[in-house]
Design a protein around this motif. Sequence first.
Motif, mmCIF file in Angstrom:
data_model
loop_
_atom_site.group_PDB
_atom_site.id
_atom_site.type_symbol
_atom_site.label_atom_id
_atom_site.label_comp_id
_atom_site.label_asym_id
_atom_site.label_seq_id
_atom_site.Cartn_x
_atom_site.Cartn_y
_atom_site.Cartn_z
ATOM 1 N N ASP A 115 -5.917 -6.659 -6.471
ATOM 2 C CA ASP A 115 -4.742 -7.247 -7.117
ATOM 3 C C ASP A 115 -4.658 -8.735 -6.746
ATOM 4 O O ASP A 115 -4.238 -9.078 -5.648
ATOM 5 N N PHE A 116 -5.074 -9.585 -7.689
ATOM 6 C CA PHE A 116 -5.162 -11.017 -7.391
ATOM 7 C C PHE A 116 -3.796 -11.662 -7.203
ATOM 8 O O PHE A 116 -3.648 -12.617 -6.441
ATOM 9 N N LEU A 117 -2.772 -11.131 -7.869
ATOM 10 C CA LEU A 117 -1.426 -11.688 -7.690
ATOM 11 C C LEU A 117 -0.953 -11.495 -6.252
ATOM 12 O O LEU A 117 -0.424 -12.425 -5.627
ATOM 13 N N LEU A 118 -1.179 -10.298 -5.708
ATOM 14 C CA LEU A 118 -0.804 -10.030 -4.306
ATOM 15 C C LEU A 118 -1.599 -10.920 -3.367
ATOM 16 O O LEU A 118 -1.048 -11.468 -2.395
ATOM 17 N N ILE A 148 -6.376 -0.500 -1.662
ATOM 18 C CA ILE A 148 -5.620 0.487 -2.443
ATOM 19 C C ILE A 148 -5.505 0.036 -3.904
ATOM 20 O O ILE A 148 -5.655 0.837 -4.829
ATOM 21 N N SER A 149 -5.274 -1.266 -4.108
ATOM 22 C CA SER A 149 -5.135 -1.791 -5.474
ATOM 23 C C SER A 149 -6.433 -1.651 -6.257
ATOM 24 O O SER A 149 -6.420 -1.437 -7.473
ATOM 25 N N ARG A 150 -7.565 -1.748 -5.567
ATOM 26 C CA ARG A 150 -8.865 -1.608 -6.240
ATOM 27 C C ARG A 150 -9.048 -0.199 -6.784
ATOM 28 O O ARG A 150 -9.612 -0.010 -7.854
ATOM 29 N N GLU A 151 -8.557 0.771 -6.040
ATOM 30 C CA GLU A 151 -8.645 2.167 -6.491
ATOM 31 C C GLU A 151 -7.772 2.391 -7.724
ATOM 32 O O GLU A 151 -8.170 3.056 -8.682
ATOM 33 N N ALA A 152 -6.557 1.820 -7.702
ATOM 34 C CA ALA A 152 -5.638 1.950 -8.842
ATOM 35 C C ALA A 152 -6.220 1.266 -10.073
ATOM 36 O O ALA A 152 -6.165 1.816 -11.180
ATOM 37 N N ASN A 153 -6.804 0.082 -9.896
ATOM 38 C CA ASN A 153 -7.392 -0.652 -11.017
ATOM 39 C C ASN A 153 -8.630 0.048 -11.569
ATOM 40 O O ASN A 153 -8.925 -0.024 -12.753
ATOM 41 N N LEU A 156 4.718 -3.400 -3.294
ATOM 42 C CA LEU A 156 5.237 -2.053 -3.569
ATOM 43 C C LEU A 156 4.644 -1.495 -4.863
ATOM 44 O O LEU A 156 4.299 -0.313 -4.932
ATOM 45 N N ILE A 157 4.511 -2.351 -5.882
ATOM 46 C CA ILE A 157 3.888 -1.932 -7.146
ATOM 47 C C ILE A 157 2.462 -1.436 -6.895
ATOM 48 O O ILE A 157 2.035 -0.402 -7.425
ATOM 49 N N VAL A 158 1.724 -2.178 -6.059
ATOM 50 C CA VAL A 158 0.348 -1.792 -5.705
ATOM 51 C C VAL A 158 0.337 -0.412 -5.055
ATOM 52 O O VAL A 158 -0.488 0.444 -5.393
ATOM 53 N N ALA A 159 1.265 -0.183 -4.124
ATOM 54 C CA ALA A 159 1.330 1.108 -3.424
ATOM 55 C C ALA A 159 1.662 2.256 -4.387
ATOM 56 O O ALA A 159 1.035 3.313 -4.345
ATOM 57 N N LEU A 160 2.636 2.036 -5.263
ATOM 58 C CA LEU A 160 3.095 3.103 -6.158
ATOM 59 C C LEU A 160 2.091 3.402 -7.274
ATOM 60 O O LEU A 160 2.100 4.503 -7.824
ATOM 61 N N ARG A 161 1.253 2.444 -7.612
ATOM 62 C CA ARG A 161 0.250 2.660 -8.670
ATOM 63 C C ARG A 161 -0.946 3.465 -8.186
ATOM 64 O O ARG A 161 -1.758 3.924 -8.994
#
Length: 391
Positions: free
Chosen positions: A14-17, A373-378, A306-311
């Motif tokens: 997640d580049f924004l984070l 974690i964000s990489r897995e969601a993406n 939080l968005i990253v975690a919930l996704r």
Amino acid sequence: MKKTQQNGSRGRPDFLLLILTLLLVGFGLVMVFSASSNIALTNPKFHNDALYFTKRQLIWAVLGIFAMLFLMNLPYQIFKKGFIFLFIPVIVMLMIVPTIGSLNGASSWFRIGTMGIQPTEIAKLAMILYIGALITKKGEKFRDFKKGLLPVLIIVGFICFLIMMQPDLGSCLVLASCAGIMIIAGGANLKQVAVSGGVIGIFAILLAAIGMATNPDGWAYRVARFTAYSDPLADQQGSGFQLVSSLQALGHGGFTGAGFGESVQKLHYLDYPYNDFIFSVIAEELGFIGASLFLLFYLLFLWRALIVALRCPDHYGTIVGVGIVGLFGIQAFVNVGGVTGAIPLTGVTLPFVSYGGSSLLVCLMCIGVLLSISREANKQDKPERAKRHHH
């Protein structure tokens, strides 16, 4: 061609984070310089070097960014079992650190040359990874008190007990609150959580009484901070001095601020203005407008995390992510609340902004886990995006 496919098997971070984190660290470095330069310049202990604290913070920032990038490229599922390699050394360090010489009545540091490591900071990440693994492993059994909630409470209680032996009340409260958020996010029975919270509260009071009896010097310093909260003007030159100085900084800053580098209270009035009281310096120099914009930016950062975690499609990733966001949010609330007089002062750093190598390193490591974690969601989103694009 095959190598490219393997590299693409994981989603993008997640580049924004990532950008929000780097901006926060950069702002922290600028404010550490502003808050510490005069103290460092006028003190031979710091080699009369205005950049003394800034350079040290920059070293930790670079180390932290490398650690973040390393963890970002590890599949976060590895921590389900791999947490033990962090957890065991941290427990050993927490057991040893109270036997080392104290600062302000607390023994919280290992000294390695001129650098210091605070095991309590590392314990925060270790606990989050451990509790996440435990809750996920329990599954539906987690709603059962004896088989689910009790083992988690015992682990948290044990870590809090070790931290209170230093004593470090602020970190203990942050860690316990963070664990509470993870327990609720993990699907615990709320009635059990409420009753357990009441019992733990009573136990904590008893533990505090024992701590005061066994380590009166360490506790006197913290009790004074609580009494100062109720009426800082009652002992303006004593226990209330820090809070009064902090409030004067807020008042001097006014609406538009005194200007960058123009804080008066950082000039030997506030203890550690570059650490616990850095928000006071931010508010004095940048004013109500600057401090408000900073807090809004911090909320944006927390929201994105939080968005990253919930996704995350995986239960473990979500619980760990929520725990990390909870850690940042609670610690920021305790720090800002303390220096503005909203809650008692507890001596907790402002994540990413306050001076402190261990704190900055661990915060960036936490972001590394979140980015993993964000990489897995993406990765999960890739087929859906491809399908929409195809249609």
